[in-house]
Design a protein around this motif. Structure first.
Motif, PDB file in Angstrom:
ATOM      1  N   THR A 116       0.814  -1.222   0.000  1.00 34.39           N
ATOM      2  CA  THR A 116       0.000   0.000   0.000  1.00 34.39           C
ATOM      3  C   THR A 116       0.844   1.268   0.000  1.00 34.39           C
ATOM      4  OG1 THR A 116      -0.188   0.127   2.428  1.00 34.39           O
ATOM      5  CG2 THR A 116      -1.823  -1.216   1.256  1.00 34.39           C
ATOM      6  N   LEU A 117       2.163   1.139   0.096  1.00 27.99           N
ATOM      7  CA  LEU A 117       3.011   2.334   0.138  1.00 27.99           C
ATOM      8  C   LEU A 117       2.951   3.139  -1.158  1.00 27.99           C
ATOM      9  CD1 LEU A 117       5.075   4.180   1.445  1.00 27.99           C
ATOM     10  CD2 LEU A 117       6.869   2.539   0.824  1.00 27.99           C
ATOM     11  N   PRO A 118       3.038   2.527  -2.352  1.00 25.46           N
ATOM     12  CA  PRO A 118       2.975   3.343  -3.572  1.00 25.46           C
ATOM     13  C   PRO A 118       1.685   4.164  -3.678  1.00 25.46           C
ATOM     14  CG  PRO A 118       3.820   1.151  -4.071  1.00 25.46           C
ATOM     15  CD  PRO A 118       3.333   1.107  -2.666  1.00 25.46           C
ATOM     16  N   GLY A 119       0.558   3.582  -3.270  1.00 23.15           N
ATOM     17  CA  GLY A 119      -0.692   4.324  -3.329  1.00 23.15           C
ATOM     18  C   GLY A 119      -0.718   5.491  -2.357  1.00 23.15           C
ATOM     19  N   THR A 120      -0.091   5.333  -1.200  1.00 27.71           N
ATOM     20  CA  THR A 120      -0.030   6.423  -0.235  1.00 27.71           C
ATOM     21  C   THR A 120       0.821   7.569  -0.773  1.00 27.71           C
ATOM     22  OG1 THR A 120      -0.173   4.753   1.528  1.00 27.71           O
ATOM     23  CG2 THR A 120       0.424   6.989   2.186  1.00 27.71           C
ATOM     24  N   ILE A 121       1.926   7.227  -1.417  1.00 20.69           N
ATOM     25  CA  ILE A 121       2.776   8.256  -2.024  1.00 20.69           C
ATOM     26  C   ILE A 121       2.027   8.988  -3.136  1.00 20.69           C
ATOM     27  CG2 ILE A 121       4.875   8.616  -3.392  1.00 20.69           C
ATOM     28  CD1 ILE A 121       6.108   6.258  -1.820  1.00 20.69           C
ATOM     29  N   ALA A 122       1.293   8.244  -3.944  1.00 16.75           N
ATOM     30  CA  ALA A 122       0.511   8.863  -5.023  1.00 16.75           C
ATOM     31  C   ALA A 122      -0.553   9.801  -4.453  1.00 16.75           C
ATOM     32  CB  ALA A 122      -0.127   7.779  -5.888  1.00 16.75           C
ATOM     33  N   LEU A 123      -1.169   9.413  -3.327  1.00 14.09           N
ATOM     34  CA  LEU A 123      -2.172  10.266  -2.699  1.00 14.09           C
ATOM     35  C   LEU A 123      -1.537  11.563  -2.204  1.00 14.09           C
ATOM     36  CD1 LEU A 123      -5.013  10.806  -1.641  1.00 14.09           C
ATOM     37  CD2 LEU A 123      -4.431   9.459   0.392  1.00 14.09           C
ATOM     38  N   ALA A 124      -0.349  11.468  -1.604  1.00 10.55           N
ATOM     39  CA  ALA A 124       0.336  12.672  -1.133  1.00 10.55           C
ATOM     40  C   ALA A 124       0.566  13.645  -2.283  1.00 10.55           C
ATOM     41  CB  ALA A 124       1.655  12.298  -0.473  1.00 10.55           C
ATOM     42  N   ARG A 125       0.985  13.115  -3.420  1.00 14.34           N
ATOM     43  CA  ARG A 125       1.215  13.980  -4.579  1.00 14.34           C
ATOM     44  C   ARG A 125      -0.080  14.609  -5.067  1.00 14.34           C
ATOM     45  NH1 ARG A 125       5.176   9.443  -7.096  1.00 14.34           N
ATOM     46  NH2 ARG A 125       7.138  10.142  -6.123  1.00 14.34           N
ATOM     47  N   ARG A 126      -1.153  13.847  -5.027  1.00 17.01           N
ATOM     48  CA  ARG A 126      -2.441  14.394  -5.469  1.00 17.01           C
ATOM     49  C   ARG A 126      -2.925  15.484  -4.519  1.00 17.01           C
ATOM     50  NH1 ARG A 126      -7.985  11.082  -7.104  1.00 17.01           N
ATOM     51  NH2 ARG A 126      -9.343  12.916  -7.116  1.00 17.01           N
ATOM     52  N   VAL A 127      -2.757  15.269  -3.218  1.00 21.52           N
ATOM     53  CA  VAL A 127      -3.162  16.266  -2.228  1.00 21.52           C
ATOM     54  C   VAL A 127      -2.394  17.569  -2.449  1.00 21.52           C
ATOM     55  CG1 VAL A 127      -3.049  16.850   0.237  1.00 21.52           C
ATOM     56  CG2 VAL A 127      -3.939  14.616  -0.481  1.00 21.52           C
ATOM     57  N   ARG A 128      -1.096  17.466  -2.628  1.00 19.91           N
ATOM     58  CA  ARG A 128      -0.302  18.677  -2.830  1.00 19.91           C
ATOM     59  C   ARG A 128      -0.610  19.328  -4.178  1.00 19.91           C
ATOM     60  NH1 ARG A 128       5.837  18.308  -1.400  1.00 19.91           N
ATOM     61  NH2 ARG A 128       5.516  20.567  -1.326  1.00 19.91           N
ATOM     62  N   GLY A 129      -0.920  18.503  -5.161  1.00 18.02           N
ATOM     63  CA  GLY A 129      -1.287  19.044  -6.458  1.00 18.02           C
ATOM     64  C   GLY A 129      -2.581  19.839  -6.422  1.00 18.02           C
ATOM     65  N   ALA A 130      -3.430  19.534  -5.431  1.00 13.79           N
ATOM     66  CA  ALA A 130      -4.687  20.260  -5.265  1.00 13.79           C
ATOM     67  C   ALA A 130      -4.513  21.511  -4.410  1.00 13.79           C
ATOM     68  CB  ALA A 130      -5.735  19.339  -4.634  1.00 13.79           C
ATOM     69  N   GLY A 131      -3.273  21.809  -4.016  1.00 15.27           N
ATOM     70  CA  GLY A 131      -3.025  23.013  -3.229  1.00 15.27           C
ATOM     71  C   GLY A 131      -3.153  22.822  -1.740  1.00 15.27           C
ATOM     72  N   ALA A 132      -3.265  21.580  -1.284  1.00 16.28           N
ATOM     73  CA  ALA A 132      -3.399  21.296   0.145  1.00 16.28           C
ATOM     74  C   ALA A 132      -2.070  20.782   0.697  1.00 16.28           C
ATOM     75  CB  ALA A 132      -4.504  20.268   0.378  1.00 16.28           C
ATOM     76  N   ARG A 133      -1.958  20.799   2.016  1.00 21.07           N
ATOM     77  CA  ARG A 133      -0.765  20.274   2.658  1.00 21.07           C
ATOM     78  C   ARG A 133      -0.945  18.792   2.973  1.00 21.07           C
ATOM     79  NH1 ARG A 133      -0.600  24.507   7.351  1.00 21.07           N
ATOM     80  NH2 ARG A 133      -2.744  24.678   6.649  1.00 21.07           N
ATOM     81  N   ALA A 134       0.117  18.032   2.772  1.00 28.54           N
ATOM     82  CA  ALA A 134       0.128  16.610   3.101  1.00 28.54           C
ATOM     83  C   ALA A 134       1.243  16.367   4.106  1.00 28.54           C
ATOM     84  CB  ALA A 134       0.350  15.764   1.853  1.00 28.54           C
ATOM     85  N   TYR A 135       0.883  15.768   5.240  1.00 25.70           N
ATOM     86  CA  TYR A 135       1.867  15.435   6.266  1.00 25.70           C
ATOM     87  C   TYR A 135       2.025  13.916   6.310  1.00 25.70           C
ATOM     88  CZ  TYR A 135       0.731  20.180   7.781  1.00 25.70           C
ATOM     89  OH  TYR A 135       0.512  21.545   7.820  1.00 25.70           O
ATOM     90  N   GLY A 136       3.248  13.456   6.201  1.00 26.04           N
ATOM     91  CA  GLY A 136       3.497  12.025   6.226  1.00 26.04           C
ATOM     92  C   GLY A 136       3.923  11.550   7.599  1.00 26.04           C
ATOM     93  N   VAL A 137       3.518  10.336   7.931  1.00 18.66           N
ATOM     94  CA  VAL A 137       4.007   9.634   9.119  1.00 18.66           C
ATOM     95  C   VAL A 137       4.479   8.277   8.632  1.00 18.66           C
ATOM     96  CG1 VAL A 137       3.505   8.736  11.414  1.00 18.66           C
ATOM     97  CG2 VAL A 137       2.352  10.816  10.620  1.00 18.66           C
ATOM     98  N   GLY A 138       5.797   8.048   8.683  1.00 18.03           N
ATOM     99  CA  GLY A 138       6.350   6.813   8.145  1.00 18.03           C
ATOM    100  C   GLY A 138       6.453   6.888   6.636  1.00 18.03           C
ATOM    101  N   GLY A 139       6.474   5.714   6.002  1.00 20.67           N
ATOM    102  CA  GLY A 139       6.517   5.660   4.549  1.00 20.67           C
ATOM    103  C   GLY A 139       7.880   5.855   3.945  1.00 20.67           C
ATOM    104  N   GLY A 140       8.927   5.936   4.773  1.00 20.30           N
ATOM    105  CA  GLY A 140      10.272   6.063   4.243  1.00 20.30           C
ATOM    106  C   GLY A 140      10.512   7.360   3.498  1.00 20.30           C
TER     107      GLY A 140
END
Length: 349
Positions: free
Chosen positions: A268-292
């Motif tokens: 599930t890690l690749p999908g989480t990374i893709a979601l982070a990029r989508r969130v930031r692409g929409a102008g929102a902040r994405a905070y990660g916990v873990g995920g390398g």
């Protein structure tokens, strides 16, 4: 932010030793669990609150590693509708920090009457729940005084990891033995990070957040969302990222950031990374916990995760979230030890 040490923060720091004691006490009982579960084919988890989030981890663990169907019970079937079901071939696992929540004890008794074999996971030795079960996996977290569960939650996860091993999980018990030291390292690493106070300051300016993960990390997302709500009084929506993408993603914007949790490895890690990029692409902040480094690079800011295999990563993955919640509560002027309207033991019907 006040420098006063809360009871919650002290108990977060007690987790390495609590985990070491719990794992040491429960790991030798793998064969006993296997003997009890002989002839069962499905696991039914009975829980509420933080224990229910632990149960979500247990469900994903037994399905992905032990090859058994896991389901979450609806206690009202037993306590309100009073409907008997055929639970032959079922291993019922009731989870309660205190072991005193009457609804959970009653539901485990109901499961036994319906033909299930029974296990309790509790920090309450000699509690009604421990006495009701055929096998009681008693965690050794010590007394927990802060209302938000920290060390009782992570020791529940440890007990569920041992349960999975007893059910024949395809996993190395040595991974579990690494957890206490890794949690200690992670506490020190998170508190030394410049990212923690920066995220706290930014979250102090919003009314709510979305917390998302998937698979074995999903329970961590739910638990972090619960902690934000109960200790910080912010709106926090805990979702699988698959459900988030089906519509609720619309609420993520420049006023509603996303907290994304993931193990450092796993499907599930690749999908989480893709979601982070989508969130930031929409102008929102994405905070990660873990995920390398992959998730950290995709996010606006990130907290470190545990260097553990995916199957035991949630035992450490929640810890940076706990530290974030404790610091954010104090920044907002709330007492993280005694959230308003809550007690240590909650009774439901």
């Amino acid at each position: 932010m006040s420098s006063t040490t809360s009871r919650m923060r002290a108990e977060i720091g007690e987790q390495p030793e609590a985990l070491r004691r719990t794992i040491g006490a429960l790991l030798p009982r793998v064969a006993e669990i296997g003997a009890l579960a002989g002839g069962t084919r499905q696991v039914l988890f009975i829980a509420r609150g933080s224990s229910d989030n632990a149960a979500v981890y247990g469900r994903y663990l037994v399905e992905s590693r032990a090859g058994r169907l896991g389901t979450l019970a609806a206690p009202s079937i037993a306590t309100a509708y009073r409907r008997d079901l055929d639970l032959s071939g079922v291993l019922a696992v009731a989870i309660s920090q205190s072991g005193k929540t009457e609804e959970i004890v009653e539901t485990l008794d109901w499961a036994a009457r319906c033909g299930a074999r029974t296990v309790a996971v509790t920090n309450g030795a000699g509690s009604p729940l421990a006495e009701a079960a055929e096998v009681a996996l008693v965690t050794d977290a010590g007394e927990e005084l802060a209302v938000p569960a920290t060390k009782t939650y992570t020791t529940q996860l440890a007990a569920l990891a041992v349960l999975a091993l007893g059910l024949g999980a395809d996993a190395d018990p040595a991974d579990l033995l690494r957890v206490p030291d890794e949690v200690g390292r992670l506490i020190a690493l998170t508190e030394a990070s410049e990212q923690l106070p920066a995220i706290v300051e930014e979250l102090a300016e919003v009314q709510g957040t979305v917390v998302s993960g998937r698979g074995i990390a999903f329970g961590t997302a739910l638990e972090l969302a619960l902690k934000i709500k109960e200790a910080c009084y912010l709106h926090a929506m805990g979702l699988s990222y698959a459900d988030l993408l089906h519509g609720p993603i619309a609420v993520v914007d420049d006023r509603t950031p996303a907290l994304l949790v993931a193990a450092d490895s796993g499907p599930t890690l690749p999908g989480t990374i893709a979601l982070a990029r989508r969130v930031r692409g929409a102008g929102a902040r994405a905070y990660g916990v873990g995920g390398g480094t992959g998730l950290a690079e995709a996010c606006s800011r990130a907290l470190p995760g545990p260097a553990l295999p995916e199957w035991v990563a949630p035992l450490g993955l929640i810890v940076p979230g706990q530290l974030l919640v404790e610091a954010l509560a104090r920044r907002l002027g709330a007492d993280p030890d005694v959230p308003r309207g809550l007690n240590k033991v909650t009774q439901t019907d």
